[in-house]
Scaffold this motif. Sequence first.
Motif, PDB file in Angstrom:
ATOM      1  N   CYS A   1     -36.883 -76.358  22.242  1.00  0.00           N
ATOM      2  CA  CYS A   1     -35.480 -76.553  22.616  1.00  0.00           C
ATOM      3  C   CYS A   1     -35.194 -75.987  23.995  1.00  0.00           C
TER       4      CYS A   1
ATOM      5  N   VAL B   1     -29.074 -79.603  21.737  1.00  0.00           N
ATOM      6  CA  VAL B   1     -30.229 -78.749  22.021  1.00  0.00           C
ATOM      7  C   VAL B   1     -29.803 -77.290  22.126  1.00  0.00           C
TER       8      VAL B   1
ATOM      9  N   SER C   1     -36.529 -78.381  26.499  1.00  0.00           N
ATOM     10  CA  SER C   1     -35.629 -79.533  26.555  1.00  0.00           C
ATOM     11  C   SER C   1     -34.331 -79.176  27.267  1.00  0.00           C
ATOM     12  N   TYR C   2     -33.861 -77.956  27.029  1.00  0.00           N
ATOM     13  CA  TYR C   2     -32.640 -77.468  27.668  1.00  0.00           C
ATOM     14  C   TYR C   2     -32.789 -77.456  29.190  1.00  0.00           C
TER      15      TYR C   2
ATOM     16  N   THR D   1     -29.154 -75.973  18.587  1.00  0.00           N
ATOM     17  CA  THR D   1     -30.413 -75.885  17.835  1.00  0.00           C
ATOM     18  C   THR D   1     -31.278 -74.748  18.355  1.00  0.00           C
TER      19      THR D   1
END
Length: 301
Positions: free
Chosen positions: A169, A93, A172-173, A96
């Motif tokens: 991302c 992640v 999600s991080y 990305t």
Amino acid sequence: MPTASAAEAAEAALPRAGSAPGRLAGVATMVASGLSNQTGAAIGSLAFPVLGPLGVVAVRQYVAALVLLAVARPRLRAFTRHQWWPVALLAVVFGTMNLSLYTAIDRIGLGLAVTLEFLGPLAIALASSRRRVDALCAVIAAAGVIALMRPGPSADYLGLGLGLLAAVCWASYILLNRTVGQRLPGAQGAAAAATLSALLFLPVGIVLVVRQPPTATAVACAVAAGVLSSAVPYLADLLTLRRVPARAFGLFMSVNPVLAALVGLVGLGQGLGRAEWASIGAIVAANALSILTSPAPQVEA
């Protein structure tokens, strides 16, 4: 006994929280962190013609890994499988997120790319709340996004999409960092993830060097991006969170899209129209309103 890390030494040298010097130091550190982050991204973009966004991100990952390894000193051999899998996801992640952001910067400019990326943490904050005011904030932010992504003959939908991918991302991080933080002490998980991400980008660096050796100027710009956008903000935020309330920290973080737009305008000549500025203002205002109206945390006696 282990020697004190650079972050601990710097923290001990600053005034304590609660004092006037401590608050001023916290504000100064927040300003320095925000400007450093956006300036680093702007400098990194100068290397795009030679290294491309992929090459700049690769160098940034190398720098981030070296810094976090030096600060956190993770005991990688002691990690269990239960600890490694969220670290591995965080590494993917992390890479990305930076790659999509820098590619978006290359296509739509610094200010718009950072604004779209900022939707990630904003979505996390609003999704976890059931207050009506936060529903209003979500509507305001959505209106800003719609205005940013309005159809037009010159609209770069790929760049806009990459900015939104960076937002996903970043969200999600944040969620993965919580899991990693629960399973590993301190910043060991973040350091391990940064190291693994750097290893994933190692073939990129090798291919770039073999195909076309980069110029010293391009490498210097990419390294500067890594230092200013990874190392300095990480250490600065680590110190700031010990000297200012979380609400004040979050409120200042919401100004980052504005800082990015200003740095893009002054440093890169990336001007924005009234609609873009209004959209950035709407998204920043939505986050600020959510933070300012949130109830203060209860302090246990």
